[in-house]
Design a protein around this motif. Structure first.
Motif, PDB file in Angstrom:
ATOM      1  N   GLN A  37       0.838  -1.215   0.000  1.00 43.99           N
ATOM      2  CA  GLN A  37       0.000   0.000   0.000  1.00 43.99           C
ATOM      3  C   GLN A  37       0.868   1.258   0.000  1.00 43.99           C
ATOM      4  N   HIS A  38       2.036   1.181   0.665  1.00 44.44           N
ATOM      5  CA  HIS A  38       2.923   2.347   0.683  1.00 44.44           C
ATOM      6  C   HIS A  38       3.625   2.504  -0.667  1.00 44.44           C
ATOM      7  N   MET A  39       4.078   1.374  -1.236  1.00 44.40           N
ATOM      8  CA  MET A  39       4.736   1.420  -2.555  1.00 44.40           C
ATOM      9  C   MET A  39       3.799   2.070  -3.572  1.00 44.40           C
ATOM     10  N   GLN A 107       9.442  -3.517  11.616  1.00 47.30           N
ATOM     11  CA  GLN A 107       8.935  -4.628  10.811  1.00 47.30           C
ATOM     12  C   GLN A 107       7.551  -5.063  11.311  1.00 47.30           C
ATOM     13  N   PHE A 108       6.660  -4.100  11.358  1.00 50.32           N
ATOM     14  CA  PHE A 108       5.325  -4.268  11.943  1.00 50.32           C
ATOM     15  C   PHE A 108       4.341  -4.385  10.774  1.00 50.32           C
ATOM     16  N   ALA A 109       3.715  -5.537  10.638  1.00 55.96           N
ATOM     17  CA  ALA A 109       2.860  -5.741   9.466  1.00 55.96           C
ATOM     18  C   ALA A 109       1.784  -6.786   9.729  1.00 55.96           C
ATOM     19  N   VAL A 110       0.662  -6.586   9.074  1.00 56.96           N
ATOM     20  CA  VAL A 110      -0.453  -7.544   9.107  1.00 56.96           C
ATOM     21  C   VAL A 110      -0.876  -7.788   7.661  1.00 56.96           C
ATOM     22  N   GLU A 111      -1.185  -9.046   7.348  1.00 54.41           N
ATOM     23  CA  GLU A 111      -1.664  -9.391   5.997  1.00 54.41           C
ATOM     24  C   GLU A 111      -2.797  -8.456   5.603  1.00 54.41           C
ATOM     25  N   GLN A 115      -6.117  -6.808   7.958  1.00 53.27           N
ATOM     26  CA  GLN A 115      -5.892  -5.502   8.576  1.00 53.27           C
ATOM     27  C   GLN A 115      -7.207  -4.888   9.047  1.00 53.27           C
ATOM     28  N   GLY A 116      -7.095  -3.996  10.012  1.00 49.72           N
ATOM     29  CA  GLY A 116      -8.281  -3.270  10.501  1.00 49.72           C
ATOM     30  C   GLY A 116      -9.164  -4.106  11.408  1.00 49.72           C
ATOM     31  N   LYS A 117      -8.642  -5.228  11.918  1.00 53.09           N
ATOM     32  CA  LYS A 117      -9.439  -6.118  12.772  1.00 53.09           C
ATOM     33  C   LYS A 117      -8.840  -6.273  14.170  1.00 53.09           C
ATOM     34  N   GLY A 118      -7.914  -5.376  14.502  1.00 61.43           N
ATOM     35  CA  GLY A 118      -7.368  -5.373  15.861  1.00 61.43           C
ATOM     36  C   GLY A 118      -6.094  -6.172  16.051  1.00 61.43           C
ATOM     37  N   ILE A 119      -5.637  -6.863  15.020  1.00 58.02           N
ATOM     38  CA  ILE A 119      -4.434  -7.691  15.174  1.00 58.02           C
ATOM     39  C   ILE A 119      -3.194  -6.815  15.389  1.00 58.02           C
ATOM     40  N   GLY A 120      -3.107  -5.716  14.641  1.00 59.67           N
ATOM     41  CA  GLY A 120      -1.955  -4.821  14.783  1.00 59.67           C
ATOM     42  C   GLY A 120      -1.823  -4.302  16.213  1.00 59.67           C
ATOM     43  N   MET A 121      -2.954  -3.916  16.805  1.00 61.86           N
ATOM     44  CA  MET A 121      -2.877  -3.373  18.170  1.00 61.86           C
ATOM     45  C   MET A 121      -2.490  -4.453  19.182  1.00 61.86           C
ATOM     46  N   GLU A 122      -2.880  -5.698  18.914  1.00 66.55           N
ATOM     47  CA  GLU A 122      -2.446  -6.792  19.805  1.00 66.55           C
ATOM     48  C   GLU A 122      -0.934  -6.969  19.716  1.00 66.55           C
ATOM     49  N   ALA A 152      -0.734   9.506  12.350  1.00 74.32           N
ATOM     50  CA  ALA A 152      -1.912   9.850  13.169  1.00 74.32           C
ATOM     51  C   ALA A 152      -2.271   8.698  14.108  1.00 74.32           C
ATOM     52  N   MET A 153      -2.136   7.464  13.614  1.00 74.75           N
ATOM     53  CA  MET A 153      -2.473   6.299  14.452  1.00 74.75           C
ATOM     54  C   MET A 153      -1.531   6.222  15.654  1.00 74.75           C
ATOM     55  N   TYR A 154      -0.225   6.385  15.391  1.00 78.35           N
ATOM     56  CA  TYR A 154       0.720   6.316  16.515  1.00 78.35           C
ATOM     57  C   TYR A 154       0.463   7.471  17.498  1.00 78.35           C
ATOM     58  N   ALA A 155       0.142   8.646  16.968  1.00 82.41           N
ATOM     59  CA  ALA A 155      -0.135   9.789  17.858  1.00 82.41           C
ATOM     60  C   ALA A 155      -1.351   9.478  18.737  1.00 82.41           C
ATOM     61  N   ARG A 156      -2.382   8.850  18.145  1.00 82.29           N
ATOM     62  CA  ARG A 156      -3.564   8.483  18.951  1.00 82.29           C
ATOM     63  C   ARG A 156      -3.189   7.530  20.070  1.00 82.29           C
ATOM     64  N   HIS A 157      -2.152   6.737  19.835  1.00 81.36           N
ATOM     65  CA  HIS A 157      -1.740   5.756  20.839  1.00 81.36           C
ATOM     66  C   HIS A 157      -0.616   6.284  21.735  1.00 81.36           C
ATOM     67  N   GLY A 158      -0.391   7.597  21.712  1.00 81.10           N
ATOM     68  CA  GLY A 158       0.506   8.216  22.693  1.00 81.10           C
ATOM     69  C   GLY A 158       1.940   8.432  22.234  1.00 81.10           C
TER      70      GLY A 158
HETATM   71  C1  LIG Z   1       0.083  -0.832  10.578  1.00 84.80           C
HETATM   72  C2  LIG Z   1      -0.562  -2.221  10.610  1.00 84.80           C
HETATM   73  C3  LIG Z   1       0.456  -3.235  11.108  1.00 84.80           C
HETATM   74  C4  LIG Z   1      -1.722  -2.154  11.630  1.00 84.80           C
HETATM   75  O1  LIG Z   1      -2.298  -3.451  11.709  1.00 84.80           O
HETATM   76  P1  LIG Z   1      -3.896  -3.638  11.743  1.00 84.80           P
HETATM   77  O2  LIG Z   1      -4.169  -5.047  12.112  1.00 84.80           O
HETATM   78  O3  LIG Z   1      -4.478  -3.106  10.520  1.00 84.80           O
HETATM   79  O4  LIG Z   1      -4.229  -2.671  12.983  1.00 84.80           O
HETATM   80  P2  LIG Z   1      -5.565  -2.620  13.848  1.00 84.80           P
HETATM   81  O5  LIG Z   1      -6.700  -3.287  13.158  1.00 84.80           O
HETATM   82  O6  LIG Z   1      -5.242  -3.063  15.225  1.00 84.80           O
HETATM   83  O7  LIG Z   1      -5.839  -1.055  13.843  1.00 84.80           O
HETATM   84  C5  LIG Z   1      -4.917  -0.174  14.446  1.00 84.80           C
HETATM   85  C6  LIG Z   1      -5.325   1.257  14.152  1.00 84.80           C
HETATM   86  O8  LIG Z   1      -4.974   1.554  12.792  1.00 84.80           O
HETATM   87  C7  LIG Z   1      -6.093   2.054  12.108  1.00 84.80           C
HETATM   88  N1  LIG Z   1      -5.985   1.586  10.726  1.00 84.80           N
HETATM   89  C8  LIG Z   1      -5.730   0.330  10.301  1.00 84.80           C
HETATM   90  N2  LIG Z   1      -5.648   0.302   8.966  1.00 84.80           N
HETATM   91  C9  LIG Z   1      -5.857   1.582   8.554  1.00 84.80           C
HETATM   92  C10 LIG Z   1      -5.890   2.210   7.272  1.00 84.80           C
HETATM   93  N3  LIG Z   1      -5.686   1.529   6.138  1.00 84.80           N
HETATM   94  N4  LIG Z   1      -6.121   3.528   7.212  1.00 84.80           N
HETATM   95  C11 LIG Z   1      -6.316   4.263   8.345  1.00 84.80           C
HETATM   96  N5  LIG Z   1      -6.287   3.718   9.594  1.00 84.80           N
HETATM   97  C12 LIG Z   1      -6.071   2.397   9.687  1.00 84.80           C
HETATM   98  C13 LIG Z   1      -7.283   1.481  12.850  1.00 84.80           C
HETATM   99  O9  LIG Z   1      -8.416   2.287  12.660  1.00 84.80           O
HETATM  100  C14 LIG Z   1      -6.794   1.513  14.271  1.00 84.80           C
HETATM  101  O10 LIG Z   1      -6.915   2.795  14.844  1.00 84.80           O
HETATM  102  P3  LIG Z   1      -7.184   2.935  16.428  1.00 84.80           P
HETATM  103  O11 LIG Z   1      -6.298   1.935  17.135  1.00 84.80           O
HETATM  104  O12 LIG Z   1      -6.860   4.344  16.763  1.00 84.80           O
HETATM  105  O13 LIG Z   1      -8.630   2.592  16.610  1.00 84.80           O
HETATM  106  C15 LIG Z   1      -1.137  -2.649   9.239  1.00 84.80           C
HETATM  107  O14 LIG Z   1      -2.047  -1.689   8.789  1.00 84.80           O
HETATM  108  C16 LIG Z   1      -0.071  -2.831   8.166  1.00 84.80           C
HETATM  109  O15 LIG Z   1       0.472  -3.924   7.999  1.00 84.80           O
HETATM  110  N6  LIG Z   1       0.247  -1.766   7.424  1.00 84.80           N
HETATM  111  C17 LIG Z   1       1.272  -1.834   6.367  1.00 84.80           C
HETATM  112  C18 LIG Z   1       2.660  -1.907   6.956  1.00 84.80           C
HETATM  113  C19 LIG Z   1       2.945  -0.711   7.839  1.00 84.80           C
HETATM  114  O16 LIG Z   1       2.601   0.423   7.509  1.00 84.80           O
HETATM  115  N7  LIG Z   1       3.575  -0.949   8.999  1.00 84.80           N
HETATM  116  C20 LIG Z   1       3.934   0.074   9.958  1.00 84.80           C
HETATM  117  C21 LIG Z   1       5.142   0.808   9.508  1.00 84.80           C
HETATM  118  S1  LIG Z   1       5.687   1.997  10.721  1.00 84.80           S
END
Ligand SMILES: CC(C)(COP(=O)(O)OP(=O)(O)OC[C@H]1O[C@@H](n2cnc3c(N)ncnc32)[C@H](O)[C@@H]1OP(=O)(O)O)[C@@H](O)C(=O)NCCC(=O)NCCS
Length: 183
Positions: A37-39, A107-111, A115-122, A152-158
């Motif tokens: 998505q970033h590429m 190296q933080f990533a979810v398939e 994504q968007g189902k809470g796995i990243g926050m766990e 913005a997400m990291y800022a929301r989490h402090g």
């Molecule tokens: C970043 C990443 C690991 C988060 O994993 P995830 O399982 O999607 O995260 P969660 O479902 O727990 O959501 C975490 C937060 O991100 C937000 N979020 C997730 N995907 C998003 C998207 N595409 N756009 C905007 N916000 C998003 C959620 O709303 C949530 O916000 P909140 O905690 O304030 O409510 C995942 O999106 C990812 O793999 N991204 C690509 C790789 C990457 O960017 N890694 C981080 C590099 S620093």
């Protein structure tokens, strides 16, 4: 997508350390798929294209956690102690300060389909728990400055911005963000 995948999956996953029998090819593919998505927005993050040997090197210097859903690795995060952080990134502001007690994650990533189902926050919670367990003062990360939703997400989490850095392998400026452990 199955209806199940629309649910939050955080309570259905298991997080554990990467094991020798886990496939680094799969982990590398997961990173490529997640960072695509970033590429697509012109943000060339290393994890989007790193070869398997780079994954092997990166997982060896710290604690690599994986999230499993129905036996499949669907997410990952790399945790480093302050000593590992300073050793991995000499000269990098904020990170190269072993006496500062700055642990890190990377190296933080979810398939994408999970994504968007809470796995990243766990996974992030696991890194924060590890930082607390070793009495680190701060937990820090580097994120692409142009990836506004991530910042913005990291800022929301402090997490607050503490420095800026340009990694050699990338084509953008990164923000180094950090949060006091336990805050
Ligand atoms: C970043 C990443 C690991 C988060 O994993 P995830 O399982 O999607 O995260 P969660 O479902 O727990 O959501 C975490 C937060 O991100 C937000 N979020 C997730 N995907 C998003 C998207 N595409 N756009 C905007 N916000 C998003 C959620 O709303 C949530 O916000 P909140 O905690 O304030 O409510 C995942 O999106 C990812 O793999 N991204 C690509 C790789 C990457 O960017 N890694 C981080 C590099 S620093």
């Amino acid at each position: 997508m199955s209806p199940l995948l629309h649910e939050r999956l955080a309570n259905k996953i298991r997080i554990r350390l990467l094991e020798p029998e886990d496939s680094l090819a799969h982990l590398t593919g997961l990173l490529h798929r997640a960072y695509k998505q970033h590429m697509e927005r012109g943000i060339q993050a290393l994890a989007a294209f790193q070869p398997e040997e780079v994954t092997r090197r990166r997982v060896s210097d710290g604690e690599c956690y994986v999230a499993l859903y129905m036996g499949r690795v669907v997410g990952t995060i790399m945790f480093k102690s302050p000593e590992q952080t300073a050793r991995a990134w000499p000269g990098v502001p904020w990170f190269d300060r072993p006496e500062g007690g700055v642990a890190s994650f990377s190296q933080f990533a979810v398939e994408p389909e999970y994504q968007g189902k809470g796995i990243g926050m766990e996974l992030l919670r696991r890194a924060e728990d590890r930082a607390a367990a070793i009495n680190a003062a701060e937990l820090a990360l580097s994120t692409p400055g142009p990836a506004e939703w991530l910042v913005a997400m990291y800022a929301r989490h402090g997490y607050r911005e503490v420095a800026r850095w340009h990694w050699r392998e990338t084509n953008y400026d990164s923000l180094i963000m950090s949060k006091p452990v336990g805050a």
